[in-house]
Structures are given as C-alpha cells and as structure tokens.
Design an enzyme around this catalytic site. Structure first.
Site, PDB file in Angstrom:
ATOM      1  N   ARG A 153       0.750  -1.149  -0.076  1.00 17.44           N
ATOM      2  CA  ARG A 153       0.007  -0.029   0.090  1.00 17.44           C
ATOM      3  C   ARG A 153       0.919   1.352   0.126  1.00 17.44           C
ATOM      4  NH1 ARG A 153      -5.344  -0.276   0.764  1.00 17.44           N
ATOM      5  NH2 ARG A 153      -5.206   1.812   1.402  1.00 17.44           N
TER       6      ARG A 153
ATOM      7  N   ASP B 111       7.778  -2.702  -0.412  1.00 18.83           N
ATOM      8  CA  ASP B 111       6.920  -2.657   0.779  1.00 18.83           C
ATOM      9  C   ASP B 111       6.092  -1.304   0.889  1.00 18.83           C
ATOM     10  OD1 ASP B 111       5.595  -3.494   3.015  1.00 18.83           O
ATOM     11  OD2 ASP B 111       7.174  -3.726   4.383  1.00 18.83           O
ATOM     12  N   HIS B 112       5.333  -1.150   1.873  1.00 13.49           N
ATOM     13  CA  HIS B 112       4.452   0.118   1.800  1.00 13.49           C
ATOM     14  C   HIS B 112       5.159   1.415   1.990  1.00 13.49           C
ATOM     15  CE1 HIS B 112       4.711   0.837   6.259  1.00 13.49           C
ATOM     16  NE2 HIS B 112       4.651  -0.493   6.355  1.00 13.49           N
ATOM     17  N   ASP B 113       4.529   2.305   1.397  1.00 16.22           N
ATOM     18  CA  ASP B 113       5.022   3.600   1.423  1.00 16.22           C
ATOM     19  C   ASP B 113       6.582   4.011   0.749  1.00 16.22           C
ATOM     20  OD1 ASP B 113       2.759   5.122   3.079  1.00 16.22           O
ATOM     21  OD2 ASP B 113       3.254   3.508   4.463  1.00 16.22           O
TER      22      ASP B 113
ATOM     23  N   ASN C 240       9.011   2.172   3.539  1.00 19.19           N
ATOM     24  CA  ASN C 240       9.268   3.845   3.315  1.00 19.19           C
ATOM     25  C   ASN C 240      10.721   3.784   2.629  1.00 19.19           C
ATOM     26  OD1 ASN C 240       8.906   6.332   3.841  1.00 19.19           O
ATOM     27  ND2 ASN C 240      10.060   6.356   5.811  1.00 19.19           N
TER      28      ASN C 240
END
Length: 219
Positions: A120, A137-139, A157
């Site tokens: 996401r 992975d997310h962000d 991130n």
C-alpha cells in the site's frame, strides 16, 4: 483490444511480451528494433523497422512500451521516441501473477513482472522494471527508470532515486534512501543510506566506487 508496439528485442522483451499476452489488455502488432532486419520474426512478432517509423504508425496504434533492460539505454530510447512523436503514449504492463495493492501508483512505461509484490501507498515512477518475485513494501517511493531485479526486497518507506538499480536478491531495510544512478550489488544488505552515483555491495553494503550517469547498469 488496443494495438501496441514493443520497442526492443532482447531477453527482457521476451519476458515483457509474455506478461502483456497474459494480461490480455493489449494486442501486440509488432516490434521495433534498430538492428534486426525488417520482417524478421522475433518471439512470434514481426520486426517493423526502427523507432523512426513511429511517426507514420502512431495514428494506427494506441501506444507502446520500451523493452530494454539497461536503465540508461531505456531512457535514451524513450527520449528519442518523445522527440520523434511528442504525443506517443507509453503504456505500463502489470503481470496478472503479481500482487499490487489497490492504491499503488504506477508510472507510464513501467513493467511489473510475475510474482512481484507492491504494498500500500507505494509510488513507482515512469519506465521502471519491478522484476520477478521482487518486493516493494508500503510507502516506498521509486523514481523514474529504476530497476528492481528478481528477488530483491525493499522494506517500508524506502526511497530510490532515478535510474538506480537494486540487483538480484539485494535487501534494503526500512526507511533507507538510495541516490540516483546508484547500483546496489547482488545479494547485498543495505543498512544505511547510499549516496547518488555509487556502486555499493556487501553485507552490510558499502560504497566501493563512483559511477557515471552514462555507465551501463551492468558495469
């Protein structure tokens, strides 16, 4: 289905063609290549000429995608096409066997291969390659012309600069920044930020030498 053109005939093109065929969103009407003779059959499709023919073809096709693995060479081809046909539409390709969160942003010309996972709120720039069984992975935020090789993993991130390469099986821990045009070597583990225009590898990854923008991402 909308007709598109493939630019490039290397091994990456064969995998990309397979992804487009399985996606069943576009119909490939042929391939462009600067070296192969016209009418040569490659991966089941006819070579129609070099990118110079796009100005005549553009009104008959929906768009196309550059199937060149090396980041720098891919960028040069995209720039050449934009000069010839400023309104040319670069499509993206997402293999149906990938797993992409619904809010992920994918830029034009980007390829996401089988088994790739993107979580996401990730942003993937234009003309990137997210290769087989890689994980974002997310962000995470990836710039344009980034290549994430098979089996590479980015923690949450992570930010990757334009034209950077994360090679096979490399791991980047959470919240790391990797500069533009930097290459992270195969099997490396990145535990700290890496500056732009570097080659870094090892566990933990360390900067080994500098590199120039025009260097091949395989050198």
């Amino acid at each position: 289905m909308k007709k598109i053109i493939i630019i490039g005939t290397g091994g990456h093109a064969s995998v990309l063609i397979d992804a487009i065929e399985k996606e069943k969103k576009y119909s490939i009407c042929g391939i462009l290549d600067p070296v192969r003779p016209v009418n040569t059959i490659i991966y089941g499709y006819r070579v129609l000429g070099t990118e110079s023919v796009l100005s005549q073809m553009n009104k008959h096709i929906y768009g196309g995608i550059v199937a060149i693995e090396d980041n720098g060479s891919r960028k040069k081809m995209v720039q050449a096409i934009r000069t010839l046909v400023p309104n040319f539409l670069f499509i993206s390709s997402i293999h149906p066997a990938s797993c992409i969160s619904s809010d992920v942003k994918v830029g034009d010309g980007t390829v996401i291969m089988a088994g790739a996972v993107i979580n996401r709120n990730a942003i993937i720039g234009e003309h990137c390659i997210i290769n087989t069984k890689s994980s974002v992975d997310h962000d995470c935020i990836l710039g344009d012309y980034v290549s994430v090789a098979p089996g590479a993993t980015l923690g949450r991130n992570v930010q990757i600069g334009n034209s950077a390469v994360i090679a096979l099986g490399a791991n980047v821990i959470h919240s790391i920044r990797i500069g533009e045009h930097t290459v992270i070597g195969a099997g490396s583990t990145v535990l700290q930020n890496i500056e732009p225009y570097c080659v870094a590898y090892g566990t933990p990854a360390r900067t080994i030498r500098s590199r120039k923008q025009e260097d091949s991402c395989f050198s």
